[in-house]
Design an enzyme around this catalytic site. Structure first.
Site, PDB file in Angstrom:
ATOM      1  N   CYS A   2      40.678  -9.932  -9.328  1.00  0.00           N
ATOM      2  CA  CYS A   2      41.931 -10.397  -8.739  1.00  0.00           C
ATOM      3  C   CYS A   2      41.595 -11.078  -7.417  1.00  0.00           C
ATOM      4  CB  CYS A   2      42.887  -9.231  -8.487  1.00  0.00           C
ATOM      5  SG  CYS A   2      43.398  -8.366  -9.995  1.00  0.00           S
ATOM      6  N   GLY A  28      43.207 -15.189 -10.592  1.00  0.00           N
ATOM      7  CA  GLY A  28      44.190 -14.492 -11.413  1.00  0.00           C
ATOM      8  C   GLY A  28      45.461 -15.288 -11.552  1.00  0.00           C
ATOM      9  N   ASN A 102      41.419  -5.104  -5.729  1.00  0.00           N
ATOM     10  CA  ASN A 102      40.648  -5.906  -6.669  1.00  0.00           C
ATOM     11  C   ASN A 102      39.509  -5.041  -7.178  1.00  0.00           C
ATOM     12  OD1 ASN A 102      39.270  -7.920  -8.085  1.00  0.00           O
ATOM     13  ND2 ASN A 102      38.207  -8.636  -6.244  1.00  0.00           N
ATOM     14  N   GLY A 103      39.455  -4.853  -8.478  1.00  0.00           N
ATOM     15  CA  GLY A 103      38.414  -4.032  -9.061  1.00  0.00           C
ATOM     16  C   GLY A 103      38.942  -3.206 -10.206  1.00  0.00           C
ATOM     17  N   TYR A 260      30.514 -17.273 -12.324  1.00  0.00           N
ATOM     18  CA  TYR A 260      31.759 -17.874 -12.818  1.00  0.00           C
ATOM     19  C   TYR A 260      32.985 -17.658 -11.944  1.00  0.00           C
ATOM     20  CZ  TYR A 260      35.890 -18.429 -15.847  1.00  0.00           C
ATOM     21  OH  TYR A 260      37.115 -18.791 -16.348  1.00  0.00           O
TER      22      TYR A 260
END
Length: 485
Positions: A2, A28, A102-103, A260
């Site tokens: 995210c 996201g 985030n995670g 990426y």
């Protein structure tokens, strides 16, 4: 994966958070949310979709206050279609806390039981972010003595969070009437960077974000990365406090960020994403030269956009012409992070179009950043053939993705990974390519870490080795049963 941002400012935070989320949109696209703090009052807006679609003028006007945080969501845990599971999450005690993260937590089953049976807290979603928020709230409640909240109490609470929570988590929270808290898991798997901007003669604005490009665009000076296990607390008046809150912190950042996920103009953990991708191309070129006769390649082509730096280096090092054969429709989201295989497959041809003049009668070497499910890769090979390519060699700047990723990337099932349990010639046949070449694991690691001083990377989806040490075969089977991609 995210995108998160938190701001403590001398001016209204709403527009600053919004602008930051636009820059993090690549992280996201399922949903987004902003929360601001006006004194001890929170204001929050959450909605499905991308940032530009989600917030209206009336929403921005309602987001009052000089502190704020924002989130763009790519669902790895919970229901992507459920707007109520968008972040931020809020709990009213102690003080009132709103939190983004985030995670991915890997001990959610144990946490759910403990929160219900021991802490007597109700969790109203399947999101691990709400679990993390309630663990933090419980531990903070246990530290409070008296009327005031001081940084040491906050840091003691974060120490206890690290003891209870497993997995990856870069976290930002607002504590009503007090300030902004940011902390990172003890391995620093997911990124988090701190910046400041001087206002007037003595004041400072502060920002914490997933990627450095947010700081640069906002005119902030990069202070440093939040260290693994570290917590930073910034008061509403702009005073900053920090403390290491983990017993054995060790920086092991996610390799897929460099392959990426991140934008190329970001710097993460002191490593330029763009330069790392150039080095990945250099290493890949050596492997291509070893396995492919040079007369078999007429042109090198990237899959836009994230593979472009690697492809440029492959072409330069091999002395082969570089061409842009695929045109990208920039109004279609990133297919890898779309929920649902059917939606991904449909979107590939909406996103990319092969220009026949660049393919007809040529032997094409295609460079992509990675191959995960193979959906995009197979469609691209088919497109190249239909455009008139004579031979198609497909290459990946990353090694084969053979194992689930449980630290914040939506790869929950081994069966959906095209490389799982297969040899490379078998994968090539499945993709329809004449030849298939992957980056070696050691080359990827060396390319990313070159000159950085960091000794290790989180590479579980390539190696099957999970650095938190608590990811068992039983856990992976449970994830596959319970989580859709």
């Amino acid at each position: 994966m995210c995108g998160i941002v938190g701001i403590v400012s001398t001016e209204p935070a709403n527009q600053q958070v919004y602008d930051s989320l636009l820059l993090l949109q690549h992280r996201g696209q399922d949903s987004t949310g902003i929360a601001t703090a006006d004194g001890s009052t929170f204001h929050m807006v959450k909605a499905k979709g991308q940032v530009r679609e989600a917030f209206r003028t009336r929403d921005m006007r309602s987001l009052l206050g000089n502190m704020g945080l924002g989130h763009v969501r790519y669902a790895t845990k919970g229901d992507a279609a459920n707007e109520s599971e968008a972040q931020p999450f809020y709990v009213n005690a102690p003080y009132g806390i709103t939190l983004i993260h985030n995670g991915n937590l890997t001990n959610t089953r144990e946490l759910s039981k403990d929160l219900f049976h021991v802490d007597r807290r109700h969790v109203n979603s399947t999101s691990d972010t709400e679990l993390l928020l309630n663990v933090l709230a419980t531990e903070l409640q246990g530290q409070i003595s008296g009327l005031d909240l001081d940084p040491d109490q906050v840091f003691n609470a974060v120490e206890n969070v690290h003891e209870r929570v497993e997995g990856s988590y870069a976290t930002i929270a607002l504590i009503a009437g007090h300030g902004l808290l940011a902390f990172r898991d003890p391995f620093g798997i997911r990124p988090l960077i701190l910046g400041k901007r001087q206002t007037g003669l003595v004041g400072n604005d502060w920002v914490v974000a997933s990627e450095s490009l947010v700081l640069e665009a906002g005119g902030y000076e990069i202070v440093r990365e939040i260290a693994p296990g570290e917590a930073v607390f910034i008061t509403a008046s702009g005073e900053l406090y920090s403390r290491q809150c983990a017993k054995n912190p060790r920086l092991v950042p996610c390799s897929f960020e460099y392959v990426y996920l991140a934008r190329p103009d970001s710097v993460m953990n002191g490593i330029s994403v763009y330069e790392a991708r150039l080095r990945l191309g250099n290493r890949l070129a050596d492997t291509i030269a070893e396995y492919t006769p040079m007369g078999d390649i007429d042109v090198v082509m990237p899959i836009p956009d994230s593979s472009r730096p690697a492809a440029m280096q492959v072409a330069q090092k091999l002395g082969i012409e570089y061409r842009e054969g695929f045109y990208k429709n920039r109004y279609v989201g990133r297919t890898f992070i779309m929920p649902g295989q059917a939606q991904r497959k449909k979107s590939v041809r909406q996103k990319l179009n092969a220009m026949g003049s660049e393919f007809k009668g040529k032997n094409i070497l295609i460079v992509d950043d990675s191959i995960v499910r193979g959906t995009t890769s197979k469609e691209i090979v088919d497109m190249a053939r239909l455009a008139g390519a004579n031979k198609v060699t497909f290459t990946s700047a990353a090694p084969p993705v053979r194992y689930p990723h449980v630290y914040g990337i939506n790869m929950p099932s081994r069966q959906e990974l095209v490389a799982h349990g297969k040899k490379i010639p078998d994968i090539a046949r499945e993709l329809g390519a004449d030849n298939l070449i992957y980056q070696e694991v050691a080359d990827m690691k060396a390319a990313i870490l070159e000159g950085s001083g960091i000794s290790d990377l989180e590479m579980s989806c390539f190696t099957g080795e999970y650095i938190t040490g608590t990811v068992s075969e039983e856990y992976l089977e449970w994830v596959e049963r319970s989580q859709l991609s």
